[in-house]
Design a protein around this motif. Sequence first.
Motif, PDB file in Angstrom:
ATOM      1  N   ILE B 416       0.838  -1.203   0.000  1.00 52.55           N
ATOM      2  CA  ILE B 416       0.000   0.000   0.000  1.00 52.55           C
ATOM      3  C   ILE B 416       0.877   1.259   0.000  1.00 52.55           C
ATOM      4  CG2 ILE B 416      -1.708   1.305   1.349  1.00 52.55           C
ATOM      5  CD1 ILE B 416      -3.185  -1.088   0.777  1.00 52.55           C
ATOM      6  N   PHE B 420       0.499   3.732  -3.078  1.00 55.94           N
ATOM      7  CA  PHE B 420      -0.173   4.997  -2.804  1.00 55.94           C
ATOM      8  C   PHE B 420       0.788   6.178  -2.966  1.00 55.94           C
ATOM      9  CE2 PHE B 420      -4.183   3.741  -0.239  1.00 55.94           C
ATOM     10  CZ  PHE B 420      -4.434   2.748  -1.158  1.00 55.94           C
ATOM     11  N   SER B 421       2.070   5.937  -2.752  1.00 58.58           N
ATOM     12  CA  SER B 421       3.011   7.049  -2.811  1.00 58.58           C
ATOM     13  C   SER B 421       3.385   7.434  -4.240  1.00 58.58           C
ATOM     14  CB  SER B 421       4.273   6.709  -2.016  1.00 58.58           C
ATOM     15  OG  SER B 421       4.900   5.582  -2.582  1.00 58.58           O
ATOM     16  N   ASP B 423       1.256   8.684  -6.002  1.00 61.11           N
ATOM     17  CA  ASP B 423       0.437   9.871  -6.183  1.00 61.11           C
ATOM     18  C   ASP B 423      -0.241   9.869  -7.536  1.00 61.11           C
ATOM     19  OD1 ASP B 423      -0.392  11.775  -4.557  1.00 61.11           O
ATOM     20  OD2 ASP B 423       1.490  12.922  -4.523  1.00 61.11           O
ATOM     21  N   LEU B 427      -6.259   4.497  -9.088  1.00 61.79           N
ATOM     22  CA  LEU B 427      -5.796   3.418  -8.215  1.00 61.79           C
ATOM     23  C   LEU B 427      -6.667   2.185  -8.432  1.00 61.79           C
ATOM     24  CD1 LEU B 427      -5.122   4.775  -4.612  1.00 61.79           C
ATOM     25  CD2 LEU B 427      -3.655   3.254  -5.924  1.00 61.79           C
ATOM     26  N   GLN B 447      -6.545   5.191   4.659  1.00 61.47           N
ATOM     27  CA  GLN B 447      -5.643   5.605   3.581  1.00 61.47           C
ATOM     28  C   GLN B 447      -6.376   5.618   2.231  1.00 61.47           C
ATOM     29  OE1 GLN B 447      -2.457   6.675   3.565  1.00 61.47           O
ATOM     30  NE2 GLN B 447      -2.490   6.680   5.796  1.00 61.47           N
ATOM     31  N   ILE B 448      -7.208   4.597   2.025  1.00 60.03           N
ATOM     32  CA  ILE B 448      -7.932   4.524   0.749  1.00 60.03           C
ATOM     33  C   ILE B 448      -8.867   5.730   0.610  1.00 60.03           C
ATOM     34  CG2 ILE B 448      -9.663   3.206  -0.558  1.00 60.03           C
ATOM     35  CD1 ILE B 448      -8.406   0.649   0.586  1.00 60.03           C
ATOM     36  N   ARG B 451      -7.053   8.881  -0.202  1.00 61.67           N
ATOM     37  CA  ARG B 451      -6.737   9.009  -1.631  1.00 61.67           C
ATOM     38  C   ARG B 451      -7.985   9.473  -2.396  1.00 61.67           C
ATOM     39  NH1 ARG B 451      -2.630  10.593  -2.332  1.00 61.67           N
ATOM     40  NH2 ARG B 451      -2.923  10.287  -4.559  1.00 61.67           N
ATOM     41  N   CYS B 456      -8.669  10.909  -6.263  1.00 61.54           N
ATOM     42  CA  CYS B 456      -8.222   9.719  -6.963  1.00 61.54           C
ATOM     43  C   CYS B 456      -9.441   8.926  -7.443  1.00 61.54           C
ATOM     44  CB  CYS B 456      -7.423   8.876  -5.967  1.00 61.54           C
ATOM     45  SG  CYS B 456      -6.156   7.917  -6.701  1.00 61.54           S
TER      46      CYS B 456
END
Lengths: 312, 511, 362
Positions: B416, B420-421, B423, B427, B447-448, B451, B456
Amino acid sequence: MFEDILKSIFSAGTFNQMLRSATPVALAALGGAMTEHAGIMNIGMDGMILMGAFFGVLGSYLFGSAAAGVALVLAMGIVVGLFFALFVVKFKSDEFIIGTALNTFALGLTSFLSRSIFGASGTKGNPALPTVHIPGLDAIPFLGQVLNDNSLFIYLTWLLVLVMWLFVYKTPYGFWLRASGEKPETLRTAGIAPEKMKWLASILCGLLCGLAGAHLSLGQLQGTFAEDMANSRGYIAFACVIFSKANPAVAYGAALMFGFFDAIGLRLQDYISSDLTNTIPYIITIIMMVYVVVRSQRRKRHAGKRLPARQT
Amino acid sequence: MDEIAVRFSHVSMAFPGVLANDDVTLDIKKGEVFALVGENGAGKSTLMNVLYGINTPTDGKVYISGREVTDFNPKTAISMGVGMVHQHFMLVPSFTVAQNIVLSREPRRGRVFFDNAAAERMTRQLVEEYGLEVDPSVPVEELSVGLQQRVEILKTLFRGAETLILDEPTAVLTPQETDELFAVIRRVVRERNMTVIIITHKLYEVLAISDRVGVMRKGQLVGVRNTADVDEQTLASMMVGRPVLYDQLEKTGTPGEEMIRVEDLTVRDNRGLVAVDGLNLGVRAGEVLGIAAIEGNGQSELIEAITGMRRPESGRITICGRDATGLSPGDIRALGLAHVPEDRLATGVSRDATVTENLLTGKQRQKQFNRFGFHQRTSTIERYARELYEKFDIRGAGTDVTAGDLSGGNMQKVVIAREFSFDCPVLIIAQPTRGVDVGAIEFIHSQIIDRRNHGCAILLCSADLDEVFRLSDRIITLYEGRITGEFSGGFSKDEIGLCMTGSRREKEAVS
Amino acid sequence: MRKRINWGYLGSLAISVLLAFAIGAVILLAAGFNPLEAYAAMINGAFSNARHIGDFLEYAMVLCLTGLACVLGSRVGIFNVGGEGQLLLGAVVGCQVGVWLAGQSSWIVIPAAALAAMAVGGLYALIPGWLKVKVKVNEVITTIMLNTIAASLCQYLAKGPWKNPNKNMVAATAQLDPRYWFKTLIPGSGLSTAIIAAVVITLLTWYVMQKTSTGYEMKLTGQNPRFAFFSGIKTDKIVIVCMVLSGAMCGLVGMFRVYGVEHLYRSSISNQYYFEGLTVAMIAQYNPVTVIFLSFFFAVLKIGAQGMELSAGVPNQIYLIIQTVIIFFMAAESGIFSSIRAGAQRKKARADIRRKESESHV
């Protein structure tokens, strides 16, 4: 001239030569079929053959009889099979590394012992395996010439092909062997340890490759040992195993095909350099390996086409 | 009637680092259908593997029909009348039905030869006796999953099983096949007085088939009830231990432009069968589209096609407005897509590489991490990895150990953190919390959503329906490679469940 | 990222080496030799004079380059077992280029020969590489077959079209003009200026593998190709390129052997040298740095064994036996070790439960 070539290719001599060239490969392939069914990628057959060739001659030299040579080979085959299984089955070592190391080890050991015992020039003319004459067979014109008066192991191979085929496909042990390679946990949950079948397969492979080597040194070359005399036959046998999907009968057929191309090469030596004709069986092996893969891929694609998109 | 078929007495089973069964004591009566429920990793399968002799318990005793088991191996279990149908079938694909059934106790002819005719005769006899129709002479690989399961059941019956263990038998079945299976279970219990133990985590099935139910949690048996006395609610709270109360996730912003667009997509699976069948969907910036589907209905192939892991058969995929059909994963990533794969061990990490290396992967060509375009800046990389390690709360022995040394949850956090990083505006997330402990789930979910709130476009696929409900703005259901329903706003679990099983067919393309 | 010395590996290597020498001693005894004398002759054979030291350095160079060529492949998950054939073809073609260009400046001839040798070796490796990546044919068998084919082909060239004009030279190509020969560094030995090039290549290979983004991508591809592909690395390309480079390196070794030692092509250019390099790579567990160190060790053994054969009459193949026995021991050691560890873990788990129980009873 072209006619001469054709005539010499399709002579009884060619087919007899085919039989001779095919036999050591076929014997080793029978052994390879066992380990293949047990799910072991065995590329150490070349070394096993080489050891068989050496210990056959050694036994023959020490005890003055080819039978003693074969007995020593059988003992050696069991030891090598156990040794191979110890690493591959028990220690779960990388099959590729162990196989390669076994080949190099066999080359080192047999060359070392050969030089220590026989000197740098090797040994020749030790008691060899007999050729077999089948009375009455000569009466058949072409076949008689091809099939008669061959070294003992050529006939033994026929018998072994039948025995191994029956073993694999017609006995419970053959089913267990195949299950141990195809889906070992099935066997385990049925209460049989798949490792046992893998050990058995390794031992059988050691024995059969040993016999292949014994045929090479005691049969084909009449009691001669030369360094590295397996000459990549173990790898050709491996290709036969893959090609035949480890079916002993088909593997024998594949070995015959190599024998045929090898024999053609020998026939063509009068016209083309033997160095070039020598490459034929090896090129054929590569083509076979490619064919096997392409065949299975095509089959898969075909299967996909046969089942249409789902209808809902 | 109240004869005891199986008794577990203080059974514990420890694996390195895990106590999978913790002092379990349980009696199962002869002639009953006993359901064993619990979440993934609660220890149900481990307990049954002890009964079947695959695991030797670290402590405690097991009795079968009143006799103590002294030697734990399948052979003994079979001889004591226990049969097990595993989740992954124990069948040799190239053998015929009859050959599979008689494996290890083959009929022989002349002592050494396998008697195939007798094997088929015996199988046919068994088929007739129990009314489980299947052709004995067909290779198992040519059978459907439902029929293969039937062969498994026949195999245990052939071996004389009186107690039958079924490990998640319905996970791979269609609803019709499930109904048939349940009919078979009822018949063998009624007519043969057999004992059936069924492991499952589908509660409605428990209610439908069992007489009694045992609930497991974290290796312990937390309770045994008569099925008639319980409902789904009670069982669910027993399984989880406490009423599930997650923090409310704050979703902000409105959906923007369409970032993922899939048109008429058809994809084949590894066997060459059509897995995704002319599918259309779209995901917009700032929204989570959840996919709800039973395993094996094309969701894996769909995701693989979108991310470039699998070549589509036909159709068109657009990522951030650019055509991505048939590109490699590298080229698709360059369009602005990151991907959390469903199988982290096979696809998501390199177990032999260090945590640092796993976190770096995909960014190794970025300017900040190398000089002159090739020489790695080791200290920058290490600093970057340590930052991510802390930011994503990865717990282990630091960034220098190999990823294989991490626990499943922390390995997932590595995946993850890395994905995720990037950017990225798009996703694709599959099974984000499979095998992850509760604390980490909470973190991953936030975290999801973070985003998502940053704009996202997220396509989410999970076997955990609650997760899909919690995170998604919209949900589509997949059945046999087609979309069978689309939902937004308040989700109705019942309706979605019906669509997932194909009961409600074919809703037109979602846009 | 930080490299630490793997003491476990070094320990098992040391034990394996000692045990292998013990087994070697048993075999020597069985064959009627005095092992102590033989081993003494071995050490003597490698270090007794400058010529032997030169030979051993030259052989270390061959082992190191072939070993690294093998590592180059196995790093990305493809086993180049065909280095022997690539080496022979590189040698024969490199040699013939020198013969064809006779009269030109050595500034033209040597680069041309090196490039030709690398091209031939690389192209010959491209066949199995391409078959592996695009058709998924097992590379082990194809490369072994290609070895035999290359050996026959070179033999054919040396006996036929490119044969030595001198009738007494059978199965050898024409000799190179002496002005193209690499300068010998230790008179009488095989050590030539090629070793300088070899050092550069070794350092470059090590650098690329251990310190660059490319080397990093190679490593990932070998460890988990699916993950590498997933993360955006063009794995097919990387595998093929590495295989071709591996072949090119082998071809170059062949050219070094011709220009540095033999000065013409004949079969003594290589006597299964690539397989010895491969064995070194296996013992080194495909770690490039370890390959470099082990090359020296096994070169001492090999040259020593040859000296031993001359002085004590012990066949030098004892060297191959010792080398492979080391592999077996290292394989066995990891197998035994992991089963012991699994047993210990089971025991510990059991003890944990007991402890927990006794605590809960209190």
